[in-house]
Write an enzyme that holds these catalytic residues in place. Structure first.
Site, PDB file in Angstrom:
ATOM      1  N   GLY A 278       0.763  -1.248   0.000  1.00  0.00           N
ATOM      2  CA  GLY A 278       0.000   0.000   0.000  1.00  0.00           C
ATOM      3  C   GLY A 278       0.789   1.291   0.000  1.00  0.00           C
ATOM      4  N   CYS A 391     -13.645   4.802 -27.709  1.00  0.00           N
ATOM      5  CA  CYS A 391     -14.908   5.446 -28.039  1.00  0.00           C
ATOM      6  C   CYS A 391     -15.661   5.889 -26.808  1.00  0.00           C
ATOM      7  CB  CYS A 391     -15.746   4.505 -28.882  1.00  0.00           C
ATOM      8  SG  CYS A 391     -14.966   4.287 -30.466  1.00  0.00           S
TER       9      CYS A 391
HETATM   10  N1  LLP Z   1      -1.227  -7.015  -0.377  1.00  0.00           N
HETATM   11  C1  LLP Z   1      -2.553  -7.150  -0.553  1.00  0.00           C
HETATM   12  C2  LLP Z   1      -3.280  -8.116   0.256  1.00  0.00           C
HETATM   13  C3  LLP Z   1      -3.200  -6.375  -1.522  1.00  0.00           C
HETATM   14  O1  LLP Z   1      -4.508  -6.516  -1.680  1.00  0.00           O
HETATM   15  C4  LLP Z   1      -2.472  -5.443  -2.294  1.00  0.00           C
HETATM   16  C5  LLP Z   1      -3.121  -4.634  -3.304  1.00  0.00           C
HETATM   17  C6  LLP Z   1      -1.093  -5.355  -2.088  1.00  0.00           C
HETATM   18  C7  LLP Z   1      -0.506  -6.135  -1.106  1.00  0.00           C
HETATM   19  C8  LLP Z   1      -0.214  -4.436  -2.876  1.00  0.00           C
HETATM   20  O2  LLP Z   1      -0.554  -3.107  -2.722  1.00  0.00           O
HETATM   21  P1  LLP Z   1       0.425  -1.977  -3.316  1.00  0.00           P
HETATM   22  O3  LLP Z   1       1.711  -2.032  -2.541  1.00  0.00           O
HETATM   23  O4  LLP Z   1       0.629  -2.268  -4.745  1.00  0.00           O
HETATM   24  O5  LLP Z   1      -0.326  -0.696  -3.117  1.00  0.00           O
HETATM   25  N2  LLP Z   1      -5.627  -1.338  -8.893  1.00  0.00           N
HETATM   26  C9  LLP Z   1      -5.391  -0.362  -7.844  1.00  0.00           C
HETATM   27  C10 LLP Z   1      -4.648  -0.952  -6.688  1.00  0.00           C
HETATM   28  C11 LLP Z   1      -5.345  -2.148  -6.091  1.00  0.00           C
HETATM   29  C12 LLP Z   1      -4.537  -2.754  -4.985  1.00  0.00           C
HETATM   30  C13 LLP Z   1      -5.087  -4.080  -4.616  1.00  0.00           C
HETATM   31  N3  LLP Z   1      -4.358  -4.730  -3.579  1.00  0.00           N
HETATM   32  C14 LLP Z   1      -4.652   0.830  -8.425  1.00  0.00           C
HETATM   33  O6  LLP Z   1      -4.377   0.835  -9.622  1.00  0.00           O
HETATM   34  O7  LLP Z   1      -4.378   1.797  -7.723  1.00  0.00           O
END
Ligand code: LLP
Length: 463
Positions: A278, A391
């Protein structure tokens, strides 16, 4: 924002006072290193290079749109996370941000673990030789087949997300004669400061089991009773693209409280906690992300302090950065096709991709930067909206950005920080062909995910 601060002509005067965008940079040719991959720069001719290769050459060889990924930067970020967390912690790269066989190989070589959240990601990880014990399997609705495959492969941990899953995984593990290491994902009740769709720690959502009302404690009770499960810890992921450490601290504190309750009730000290991913990255010059070192220190301190207060041995910590590792390492290269100046508003610059290669702007109102990369320009800044070729009018790549006023069809522009959740969320909308991912390193460029072809599209269409 004062009008006089803007060098552009009166055409843009009205919107300057209303927009969300920042003032144009002093010099539009300057690349802010905060948002560009590490080896990106401009050569003496003003052409942007990555890994020592000009984007003009890359466009010729690989076409546009395409994602170019700086392999050295990716590897350096893996090492920075691994070093920051050290030997008493584990870093799991979140494959959902972007996964391919090459990525798995780099992770393996740089000593990281991998978090997967579907059968497809698991298959990619295993096909590329990630040792199963270094894989964590996530998801709020894993199918029985997916669980079977994970158990058979011997994944290091399955993160349980519901009461049903506790029973399902236990049953499958038992039928395979194994005790599957598992964690329980809890929702800690934190409101993370990020877009609603990517916040995951408040209680009113589909992930995890709430700490509130003793739900998580009940999940622990059930998991400890089942022979097929070896409960190794508690997991919490509060959301994505977060800059403020406060949410992580509250989350760590509440997870440690649960560990103390588990010890009091069952006489068991669970050895691990996972604080999820996150961490935010810089998409524009306004963003100030934290370094892994600072994150590791903050999390380590809070966990140790809370454990000490509760009389617990400090558990092993794990984290799951996805975006923070791959996000900054890639940019999307586009060719400008058409340009429409709208008097008194802004200039629409259409590129040869769009929401099929980057849905984030349309979906989350995400902000991006953009630069003219095939040459420099001394023209004055014009307020531009970079749009795709799809589109619908929501097909926006960069909502508001300054580009030089002499921008012309055939110029190449690049959008930095597209390594995470862009190729991973790409679609075939309007039968677009998903762009390739090209890894660049030390003067060499190599396709790691090839461009889709019309044959690829037609192969699926069996009607
Ligand atoms: N761990 C778990 C359990 C997760 O659900 C996620 C992301 C991560 C780690 C990794 O999070 P990161 O470090 O990448 O923020 N499509 C969205 C982001 C969705 C994240 C889903 N889970 C976007 O484009 O911002």
């Amino acid at each position: 924002m004062s009008r006089s601060a803007h060098p552009a002509g009166p055409r843009h005067a009205d919107v300057y006072t209303e927009g969300h965008y920042s003032a144009p940079a002093e010099d539009l040719n300057t690349l802010d290193e905060k948002v560009w991959a590490r080896t990106v720069g401009r050569n003496a001719d003003g052409v942007v290079t990555v890994g020592g290769i000009e984007v003009t050459r890359l466009a010729e060889e690989f076409g546009t749109p395409a994602y170019f990924l700086d392999e050295d930067d990716f590897r350096a970020r893996c090492r920075a996370w691994a070093d920051a967390f050290g030997r008493d912690a584990d870093v799991f790269y979140a494959g959902k941000a972007f996964l391919s066989r090459a990525v798995v190989k780099w992770l393996r070589e740089e000593g990281l673990n991998l978090d997967v959240c579907s059968g497809g990601e698991l298959a990619t990880a295993l096909a590329a030789g990630m040792p199963a014990e270094r894989i964590a399997f996530h998801g709020n609705n894993k199918t029985a087949e997916e669980i079977e495959r994970a158990v058979e492969a011997g994944v290091g941990r399955i993160v349980l997300d519901s009461f049903q899953e506790i029973v399902r995984v236990a049953h499958i593990a038992q039928s395979h004669g194994v005790r599957q290491p598992v964690q329980i994902r809890v929702t800690v009740g934190v409101e993370a400061h990020t877009h609603e769709f990517i916040a995951t720690a408040h209680e009113d959502q589909k992930f995890g089991i709430a700490l509130a009302d003793g739900q998580a404690a009940e999940a622990v009770r059930r998991a400890l009773k089942l022979d097929g499960l070896e409960l190794i810890g508690i997991h919490s992921h509060i959301g994505s693209q977060i800059f403020d450490m406060a949410g992580f601290e509250v989350s760590a504190r509440r997870v440690v409280q649960l560990l103390a309750e588990v010890r009091d009730e069952h006489g068991v000290e669970l050895p691990e906690i996972d604080l999820g991913g996150g961490l935010g990255i810089a998409y524009t010059s306004e963003d100030d992300p934290r370094e892994p070192q600072e994150i590791a220190k903050a999390l380590g301190e809070i966990v140790s302090r809370e454990c000490e207060a509760a009389g617990l041995a400090t558990p092993r910590i794990s984290v799951e950065p996805g975006r923070a590792i791959v996000g900054p390492t890639a940019f999307t290269l586009y060719e400008v096709g058409t340009i429409k100046p709208l008097e008194g508003l802004r200039t629409y610059v259409s590129v040869d991709g769009g929401m099929s290669d980057n849905i984030r702007t349309a979906l989350y109102d995400a902000e991006y930067s953009v630069a003219l990369v095939s040459r420099t320009s001394t023209a004055e800044p014009m307020l531009a909206r970079v749009v795709g070729k799809h589109c619908e009018s929501g097909d926006i790549v960069v909502k508001d950005a300054f580009l030089p006023a002499d921008l012309a069809p055939g110029d190449l522009v690049a959008v930095p920080a597209t390594g995470a959740y862009c190729r991973a969320m790409a679609s075939n909308y309007n039968h677009a062909l998903r762009p390739p991912v090209v890894a660049v390193r030390d003067g060499e460029a190599r396709v790691i995910v090839r461009r889709e072809t019309e044959e690829d599209l037609l192969r699926l269409d069996v009607g």
